[in-house]
Design a protein around this motif. Structure first.
Motif, short mmCIF file in Angstrom:
data_model
loop_
_atom_site.label_atom_id
_atom_site.label_comp_id
_atom_site.label_asym_id
_atom_site.label_seq_id
_atom_site.Cartn_x
_atom_site.Cartn_y
_atom_site.Cartn_z
N ALA A 145 0.82 -1.20 0.00
CA ALA A 145 0.00 0.00 0.00
C ALA A 145 0.86 1.25 0.00
O ALA A 145 0.60 2.21 -0.74
CB ALA A 145 -0.94 0.00 1.22
N LEU A 165 -8.91 9.10 1.37
CA LEU A 165 -7.90 8.16 0.92
C LEU A 165 -6.83 7.97 1.99
O LEU A 165 -6.36 6.85 2.24
CB LEU A 165 -7.26 8.65 -0.38
CG LEU A 165 -6.22 7.73 -1.02
CD1 LEU A 165 -6.81 6.38 -1.36
CD2 LEU A 165 -5.64 8.39 -2.28
N PHE A 168 -8.00 5.59 4.75
CA PHE A 168 -7.87 4.18 4.33
C PHE A 168 -6.42 3.73 4.34
O PHE A 168 -6.09 2.63 4.79
CB PHE A 168 -8.45 3.99 2.93
CG PHE A 168 -9.94 3.99 2.86
CD1 PHE A 168 -10.69 3.14 3.66
CD2 PHE A 168 -10.60 4.84 2.00
CE1 PHE A 168 -12.07 3.13 3.59
CE2 PHE A 168 -11.99 4.83 1.91
CZ PHE A 168 -12.73 3.99 2.71
N ALA A 169 -5.52 4.58 3.83
CA ALA A 169 -4.12 4.19 3.67
C ALA A 169 -3.43 3.99 5.02
O ALA A 169 -2.47 3.23 5.12
CB ALA A 169 -3.37 5.24 2.85
N PRO A 208 -4.76 -0.05 6.15
CA PRO A 208 -5.19 -0.91 5.04
C PRO A 208 -5.78 -2.21 5.56
O PRO A 208 -5.26 -2.82 6.48
CB PRO A 208 -3.90 -1.15 4.25
CG PRO A 208 -2.79 -0.85 5.21
CD PRO A 208 -3.31 0.20 6.12
N ARG A 213 -13.11 6.23 -6.23
CA ARG A 213 -12.94 5.01 -7.02
C ARG A 213 -12.71 5.34 -8.50
O ARG A 213 -11.86 4.74 -9.15
CB ARG A 213 -14.17 4.12 -6.89
CG ARG A 213 -14.18 3.24 -5.66
CD ARG A 213 -15.50 2.51 -5.57
NE ARG A 213 -15.43 1.34 -4.71
CZ ARG A 213 -16.49 0.69 -4.27
NH1 ARG A 213 -17.71 1.09 -4.59
NH2 ARG A 213 -16.34 -0.38 -3.51
N PRO A 256 -9.41 -0.60 -5.64
CA PRO A 256 -8.85 -0.94 -4.31
C PRO A 256 -9.78 -0.68 -3.14
O PRO A 256 -9.55 -1.21 -2.05
CB PRO A 256 -7.61 -0.06 -4.24
CG PRO A 256 -7.91 1.09 -5.14
CD PRO A 256 -8.74 0.54 -6.25
N ILE A 257 -10.81 0.13 -3.32
CA ILE A 257 -11.73 0.42 -2.21
C ILE A 257 -12.91 -0.53 -2.32
O ILE A 257 -13.71 -0.45 -3.25
CB ILE A 257 -12.19 1.88 -2.22
CG1 ILE A 257 -10.99 2.82 -2.08
CG2 ILE A 257 -13.18 2.13 -1.10
CD1 ILE A 257 -11.33 4.28 -2.16
N LEU A 302 -9.77 -0.60 2.30
CA LEU A 302 -8.78 -0.51 1.23
C LEU A 302 -8.11 -1.86 1.07
O LEU A 302 -7.53 -2.39 2.02
CB LEU A 302 -7.73 0.57 1.54
CG LEU A 302 -6.63 0.74 0.50
CD1 LEU A 302 -7.18 1.37 -0.76
CD2 LEU A 302 -5.51 1.60 1.06
#
Length: 221
Positions: A126, A156, A159-160, A163, A196, A208-209, A219
């Motif tokens: 990731a 984002l 999420f990152a 993960p 997305r 990825p989502i 994610l």
């Protein structure tokens, strides 16, 4: 080979940790000034950071807070200050663990291995595929710049930082709006759709989502 960054201004202690971690099979780099940490991390992306609390230039809590603005790299705080408030403050700022001085260098190696075992290989992937600079409002996916709104960038980045973790709509709403405005949870769905679409434009065929019906989003790369 995984790189461990040691940020410690006591030369003998830094050298001792360096030697033990090197023997354990890690590549090790040492810094002794807090002002040097963030630029070095941005340039080299170590696998884990051992970060002393009291440093010249900048203290460890301030550094940890800035690191969490753009990175999910595990951070183990090293401190001789054992007051509970310091522990809680450090963890709130994103530290993954604490080691209190004095300690055995074998304990350091054990803690590093434990943290890295808890950090799946997916997190390395990731970090490699997603580059996020929240301070500069910039992000890229698979080397392609993303044209994101500030809210999409925060989404984002949320999420990152975790993960594989599933976030409910309510949890994501808490992360997206600092002014506590009243919005519906379907607002998240709209931001997810836009995010997305932009990720798919950067890397066609990738989604990825992932959504979990009735639960939320995560994610997955």
């Amino acid at each position: 080979m995984d790189t461990i960054l040691i940020v410690e201004d006591e030369p003998k202690l830094a050298a001792l940790m360096h030697d033990y971690l090197t023997l354990a099979g890690y590549a090790v780099h040492c810094l002794d000034n807090g002002l040097d940490v963030v630029p070095w991390v941005r340039s080299h992306a170590p696998r884990l950071i051992l970060l002393d609390l009291m440093l010249p230039g900048r203290d460890g809590l301030e550094i940890c807070k800035e690191l969490r603005d753009f990175s999910a790299i595990p951070v183990i705080m090293i401190t001789a200050r054992v007051e509970e408030v310091d522990r809680l403050l450090g963890l709130d700022l994103g530290a993954d663990d604490y080691i209190c001085k004095p300690f055995s260098p074998r304990e350091v190696v054990a803690r590093v291995k434990a943290i890295l075992r808890r950090s799946p290989q997916f997190e390395q992937v990731a970090r490699a595929r997603l580059q996020i600079d929240e301070a500069q409002y910039r992000a890229s996916f698979d080397g392609v710049a993303l044209d994101l709104t500030p809210v999409e960038l925060r989404l984002l980045n949320t999420f990152a930082r975790a993960p594989g973790r599933v976030f409910s709509r309510d949890q994501l709403l808490d992360k997206l709006y600092s002014d506590h405005r009243v919005v519906t949870d379907r607002t998240v769905d709209s931001h997810i759709r836009n995010l997305r679409r932009k990720l798919a434009q950067a890397s066609p065929g990738q989604d990825p989502i992932q959504s979990l019906y009735g639960v939320g989003y995560k994610l997955e790369l």
